[in-house]
Design an enzyme around this catalytic site. Structure first.
Site, PDB file in Angstrom:
ATOM      1  CB  ILE A  29     -29.309  25.000  34.045  1.00 19.47           C
ATOM      2  CG1 ILE A  29     -29.452  26.277  33.251  1.00 19.47           C
ATOM      3  CG2 ILE A  29     -27.474  24.864  34.109  1.00 19.47           C
ATOM      4  CD1 ILE A  29     -29.066  27.582  33.947  1.00 19.47           C
ATOM      5  CG  HIS A  30     -27.434  18.171  33.023  1.00 17.71           C
ATOM      6  ND1 HIS A  30     -27.804  17.409  33.890  1.00 17.71           N
ATOM      7  CD2 HIS A  30     -26.213  17.651  32.623  1.00 17.71           C
ATOM      8  CE1 HIS A  30     -27.273  16.319  33.964  1.00 17.71           C
ATOM      9  NE2 HIS A  30     -26.161  16.424  33.138  1.00 17.71           N
ATOM     10  N   PRO A  31     -25.558  20.613  34.615  1.00 12.33           N
ATOM     11  CG  PRO A  31     -23.857  19.687  36.020  1.00 12.33           C
ATOM     12  CD  PRO A  31     -24.263  20.328  34.759  1.00 12.33           C
ATOM     13  CD  GLU A  82     -30.511  18.859  35.648  1.00 13.10           C
ATOM     14  OE1 GLU A  82     -30.786  18.233  34.386  1.00 13.10           O
ATOM     15  OE2 GLU A  82     -29.498  18.568  36.341  1.00 13.10           O
TER      16      GLU A  82
END
Length: 342
Positions: free
Chosen positions: A311-313, A317
């Site tokens: 998943i961003h943001p 990450e």
């Protein structure tokens, strides 16, 4: 059937002059405090010391950590310990390579702590309101005497067990801190399941310690699993190791949080099998779980991380990017030196 869940106890150094007459707190008795001491000296430089140092500092006390080892958190990667030390040093005194040789009460409520610099031989005196011993834990076997039942212990007193957690006597099992393998509650939970399968259900389930996770709940938080860099090199050779690295601040979420920290992943070069991982920064204990779970699969490699969507943001990450930013051991150390990260 007998199950030995005899735990462990706080290790109290024997070579500190006047310790018993001066009085001290431990990780157990400190929980009984009803008032915050204005200042506290914590003797030890490991997990417990770092966690309580952060807690008391956050509550407003003046804190001094005094560790005998040259590194803070010596069980962790050198760069992790250095990163945590630098952060804690902004809020407290951190002395490593110092051995406490004497304590004493100099006035009502005030105590002195005398520490010897092991490299120079010079003494340093610190005045505090309370002393907390956080120098590790030890076995209870000297109290319980399991050898009287023919149960073998190692030189440190931990109860010896086989791969099924059975002691040297049939139908007697030992798990948790009693066997001294890994002094973590989650390991005891895992071992209790193994003992249930073997002792109650009559199966033959061997313990697996290749992916034992751990975390230090200080600030910044740290977490780790598996091998460190030195062990990986000794096992597979320097040329057969890849290291993945990413800083929190190089991700969108980390940048938005103004988060400092990093992820270090150690891989076998040919198979990309995960050998270990080390995280320092916000929510490290949660971020490490993605790697821990993969280490329990048959392939044990990073492909699900590098090919799966993150998943961003989100902070996850930073784990993904560490697994995509692989380099040799020499390149990794050159980057650390060049950027002056630690």
């Amino acid at each position: 059937r007998f199950f030995l869940c005899t735990g462990s106890r706080v290790h109290i150094p024997k070579n500190i002059k006047n310790l018993e007459t001066t009085g001290y707190l431990t990780s157990d008795t400190v929980l009984e405090l009803t008032e915050l001491p204005e200042s506290i000296a914590i003797i030890g430089g490991g997990y417990i010391a770092a966690e309580y140092a952060h807690f008391f500092s956050a509550m407003g006390a003046k804190v001094a950590i005094i560790g005998r080892n040259l590194r803070l958190l010596p069980q962790e990667e050198p760069e992790v310990g250095a990163f945590v030390r630098r952060a804690l040093s902004e809020r407290m005194v951190v002395l490593t390579g110092h051995e406490v040789v004497e304590v004493g009460e100099i006035s009502a409520g005030k105590k002195k702590v005398v520490a010897l610099d092991l490299s120079t031989g010079k003494q340093k005196k610190i005045l505090v309101d309370a002393i907390l011993i956080a120098a590790g834990r030890e076995s209870n076997s000297d109290i319980l005497n399991p050898q009287k039942a023919g149960i073998e212990t190692d030189p440190a007193g931990w109860i010896k067990v086989d791969e099924y957690l059975q002691t040297s006597q049939p139908n007697i099992w030992a798990f948790g801190d009693a066997n001294g393998k890994h002094l973590f509650k989650h390991v005891a939970n895992y071992e209790s399941r193994v003992v249930y399968y073997n002792a109650v259900l009559g199966e033959k389930v061997a313990v697996k310690y290749e992916a034992v996770p751990r975390a230090v709940f200080t600030h910044p938080e740290t977490a780790a699993v598996g091998m460190g860099e030195v062990q990986a090199i000794e096992t597979f050779g320097r040329e057969d190791i890849y290291i993945g690295f990413e800083r929190y601040g190089d991700t969108a979420k980390g940048m938005a949080m103004m988060a400092k920290g990093f992820v270090k992943v150690i891989l076998h070069r040919e198979t990309e099998r995960i050998l270990g991982a080390h995280i320092a920064g916000p929510h490290a204990s949660m971020l490490i779980q993605e790697i821990v779970t993969l280490m329990y699969t048959s392939e044990k490699n990073i492909i699900p991380i590098t090919e799966g969507m993150h998943i961003h943001p989100s902070l996850s990450e930073v784990v993904e990017r560490a697994c995509l930013s692989l380099m040799s051991v020499d390149q990794y150390h050159h980057q650390l030196e060049h950027e002056g990260l630690f």
